[in-house]
Motif scaffolding. Structure first.
Motif, short mmCIF file in Angstrom:
data_model
loop_
_atom_site.label_atom_id
_atom_site.label_comp_id
_atom_site.label_asym_id
_atom_site.label_seq_id
_atom_site.Cartn_x
_atom_site.Cartn_y
_atom_site.Cartn_z
N GLY A 101 -10.72 9.95 -11.89
CA GLY A 101 -11.05 8.78 -11.06
C GLY A 101 -9.85 7.87 -10.85
O GLY A 101 -9.64 7.35 -9.75
N ASP A 102 -9.05 7.65 -11.91
CA ASP A 102 -7.84 6.84 -11.78
C ASP A 102 -6.96 7.41 -10.68
O ASP A 102 -6.45 6.69 -9.81
CB ASP A 102 -7.02 6.85 -13.07
N LEU A 103 -6.77 8.73 -10.74
CA LEU A 103 -5.88 9.39 -9.79
C LEU A 103 -6.45 9.38 -8.38
O LEU A 103 -5.71 9.20 -7.41
CB LEU A 103 -5.58 10.80 -10.26
N THR A 104 -7.76 9.54 -8.26
CA THR A 104 -8.38 9.50 -6.93
C THR A 104 -8.20 8.12 -6.31
O THR A 104 -7.83 7.99 -5.13
CB THR A 104 -9.88 9.86 -7.01
N TRP A 105 -8.48 7.07 -7.10
CA TRP A 105 -8.27 5.71 -6.59
C TRP A 105 -6.80 5.50 -6.22
O TRP A 105 -6.49 4.99 -5.13
CB TRP A 105 -8.71 4.67 -7.61
N ALA A 106 -5.89 5.86 -7.11
CA ALA A 106 -4.46 5.62 -6.87
C ALA A 106 -3.98 6.32 -5.60
O ALA A 106 -3.31 5.72 -4.76
CB ALA A 106 -3.64 6.07 -8.07
#
Length: 136
Positions: A101-106
């Motif tokens: 999720g962190d990477l998707t948002w970023a």
């Protein structure tokens, strides 16, 4: 980065965002102590290099679908119409290990406005999303 929390000022009274360290400093002042009950998204509206307004979106999904990230596109487009850019910070409860999720948002937020690097925060750290984080 230091754990010292800079004094909180209204965004339009904060120092200009002259470099990455200034943006880190601004996020740290706006967030205060690290620790989050729910995932959240922070948007800093910037006029040139001067912070103007901060928007906090509470309770965003921790693993967003593309359309959820894309909803921010409307905000970015409206900001651009007013001559502003957007800096983003995605924050969530938990440890420092990067999540999907962190990477998707970023990745999604970085594609919306490339003027400012996306920041990620959790209960332990605040950091810029590195190029490795943004690579698909």
């Amino acid at each position: 980065m230091t754990d010292e929390i800079p004094p909180l000022l209204p965004p339009d009274q904060m120092p200009p965002l002259a470099d990455q360290a200034a943006l880190d400093h601004t996020w740290r002042a706006l967030m205060g102590r690290l620790g989050f009950a729910t995932p959240q998204l922070w948007v800093l509206l910037v006029d040139g290099d001067q912070p103007r307004q901060v928007i906090e979106v509470a309770d965003v999904p921790s693993d967003p679908r593309p359309e959820e990230v894309d909803r921010m596109r409307v905000l970015v487009e409206q900001a651009r119409e007013c001559g502003l850019s957007c800096a983003f910070l995605y924050a969530r409860p938990g440890g420092a290990t990067r999540t999907a999720g962190d990477l998707t948002w970023a990745r999604g937020l970085a594609a919306l406005d490339q003027r400012w690097p996306v920041h990620l925060a959790n209960d332990l750290e605040l950091r810029v999303a590195a190029p490795d984080d943004l690579a698909a």
